[in-house]
Design a protein around this motif. Sequence first.
Motif, short mmCIF file in Angstrom:
data_model
loop_
_atom_site.label_atom_id
_atom_site.label_comp_id
_atom_site.label_asym_id
_atom_site.label_seq_id
_atom_site.Cartn_x
_atom_site.Cartn_y
_atom_site.Cartn_z
N LYS A 78 -3.88 -8.11 -9.37
CA LYS A 78 -4.83 -7.14 -8.83
C LYS A 78 -6.26 -7.66 -8.97
O LYS A 78 -7.07 -7.54 -8.04
N ARG A 85 -7.44 0.36 -2.01
CA ARG A 85 -6.34 1.27 -1.73
C ARG A 85 -6.64 2.01 -0.43
O ARG A 85 -7.81 2.09 -0.02
N LEU A 104 -3.59 -4.26 -4.46
CA LEU A 104 -2.62 -5.32 -4.18
C LEU A 104 -2.40 -6.20 -5.39
O LEU A 104 -3.38 -6.74 -5.93
N SER A 106 1.35 -3.68 -5.57
CA SER A 106 1.72 -2.41 -6.19
C SER A 106 2.38 -2.63 -7.54
O SER A 106 3.41 -3.30 -7.65
N HIS A 149 -1.20 3.14 -1.70
CA HIS A 149 -0.81 1.78 -1.38
C HIS A 149 -0.54 1.61 0.10
O HIS A 149 -0.03 2.52 0.76
N ASP A 153 1.15 -3.77 0.23
CA ASP A 153 1.02 -3.75 -1.24
C ASP A 153 2.39 -3.64 -1.90
O ASP A 153 2.69 -4.33 -2.88
#
Length: 328
Positions: A78, A85, A104, A106, A149, A153
């Motif tokens: 991430k 998001r 990104l 998830s 998401h 993601d």
Amino acid sequence: MGRMDLLDELHLAELGPIIWLQQWPEWVLPVMELVSALGTDTFYLLCLPVLYWCVNPALALRLGLTVMLAGATNALAKLAWHQPRPYWIDARVRPLSHEGAFGLPSGHAQSGTAGVGRLASLSGGPRAWWAAGGLVGLVCLSRVYLGVHFVSDVVTGVLLGVVVLMLVMRLERPVTAWWRRQALWAQLAASAALSLALIGAGALINAPYAGWSPPAAWSPAGAIDPENLDRVVILAGLLAGTLAGASIMHRIGWFDAGGPPGMRVARWLLGTLVAAAVFYVMRELLPQTGVVLYAGYALVALWVQLGAPVLFIRLGLMSPARRVGAVQ
């Protein structure tokens, strides 16, 4: 066209399906919230003490380390990608859940894939794999529905979760065998070094973004702190406490997690009470610094892995293992 431009175009194309999903009937929302909770590494880490103290310590340790590895790599990814998001970039997407970290990949998809995949691999049956796949699919759907998401993601999260799962399944036996051959002081030193290396990796990944601030286009996000390293620090503390506690417990002989139901409930109540007290002191009475978070979560993990079983044995709530090294 750069990587970020391609991602921006992909995200814009993915907004339509999210908005469509959010038009489903309102009764779907609590169902999706429940399913979403099943994919968090927090959910697994809360359930692990029950599994460790009362059911199967070997399974709990394997599952816990798998989920921690998935969570750690996800937190680093991430920070590396710095992606928004859905509701951060388009006010038409309802934030049915609020998240302050980047999107990104998830984390729910990654931890869920690694966690339930590990359980399915240990069960060894095709039905378990189908059930695991179905649950991961529902978790992914819930994250897109909640507006936190993009489809890309969750797909990336699943792929990274599969990579983590494959690495764990391939390397678990040789790494465990190597670890057990080391002296206890070396195991404890390695536990600390690995956890600190995780924090160092997070800081290193963040370094190129010094002075970065969220784009004006992300205004629907509200107040966010996506570059915060708290999650990395928490996972590092949990990793240090888990590895150190398991190493010492292996040396002193492990324990039998069986016994009458009442005895198992008593273990869970006492163990949870102490863990909650440590958590309360850490979160409510001490300053929220990185050192406090690291030490506090390491202490909680050390309590779960080592302190609680030793206390349970001394109180007669648990029996020692019948042989040293009984947990494989």
